[in-house]
Design a protein around this motif. Structure first.
Motif, mmCIF file in Angstrom:
data_model
loop_
_atom_site.group_PDB
_atom_site.id
_atom_site.type_symbol
_atom_site.label_atom_id
_atom_site.label_comp_id
_atom_site.label_asym_id
_atom_site.label_seq_id
_atom_site.Cartn_x
_atom_site.Cartn_y
_atom_site.Cartn_z
ATOM 1 N N TYR A 42 -7.326 5.062 1.702
ATOM 2 C CA TYR A 42 -7.498 5.025 3.151
ATOM 3 C C TYR A 42 -8.833 5.588 3.629
ATOM 4 C CZ TYR A 42 -2.694 3.591 3.842
ATOM 5 O OH TYR A 42 -1.531 2.874 3.834
ATOM 6 N N ASP A 55 0.846 -1.183 0.000
ATOM 7 C CA ASP A 55 0.000 0.000 0.000
ATOM 8 C C ASP A 55 0.882 1.233 0.000
ATOM 9 O OD1 ASP A 55 -2.868 -0.787 0.316
ATOM 10 O OD2 ASP A 55 -1.997 -1.943 1.942
ATOM 11 N N LYS A 81 -9.743 1.676 5.762
ATOM 12 C CA LYS A 81 -8.836 0.679 6.339
ATOM 13 C C LYS A 81 -8.899 0.801 7.847
ATOM 14 C CE LYS A 81 -5.655 0.571 2.547
ATOM 15 N NZ LYS A 81 -4.828 -0.514 2.154
ATOM 16 N N TYR A 123 -3.675 -1.100 8.986
ATOM 17 C CA TYR A 123 -2.576 -0.158 8.811
ATOM 18 C C TYR A 123 -1.358 -0.578 9.634
ATOM 19 C CZ TYR A 123 0.109 4.139 8.648
ATOM 20 O OH TYR A 123 1.123 5.052 8.465
ATOM 21 N N MET A 172 -5.487 9.971 10.188
ATOM 22 C CA MET A 172 -6.097 8.639 10.263
ATOM 23 C C MET A 172 -6.329 8.253 11.713
ATOM 24 S SD MET A 172 -6.997 7.308 7.400
ATOM 25 C CE MET A 172 -7.562 5.801 8.158
#
Length: 100
Positions: free
Chosen positions: A59, A4, A75, A80, A15
């Motif tokens: 993401y 990724d 995700k 991750y 995130m």
């Protein structure tokens, strides 16, 4: 394993904030969380640019509902973390866990 695209430090922080919010958060709430909890007073344009890059990397996705935009993680935190551990193992230990 398909590699990724990595997140920058700022993208990873965003995130983290999205995951802490339960995986879905309003854009303005995200900005407030970044400012109050993490001391990051990013401009709206900066956050929008980060989110667009993160969407391009797979993401997050955003949806508009009326005047509000909502950001959703695509995700999980675990996905991750696994990806980062895998990448680091490959990079630093030639993929051999015994070297860790």
């Amino acid at each position: 394993m398909e590699e990724d695209r990595n997140l920058s430090a700022s993208e990873a922080l965003i995130m983290k904030a999205i995951w802490e919010a339960g995986g879905v958060i309003a854009f303005l709430e995200l900005m407030e969380l970044l400012r109050t909890k993490y001391g990051k007073d990013y401009s709206r344009n900066s956050v929008a640019t980060f989110l667009q890059r993160m969407a391009d990397k797979g993401y997050v996705e955003s949806q508009r509902k009326g005047k509000n935009a909502y950001i959703r993680a695509l995700k999980s935190r675990d996905e991750y973390a696994y990806q980062q551990l895998y990448h680091d193992k490959e990079m630093w230990f030639s993929g051999k866990a015994a070297n860790v």
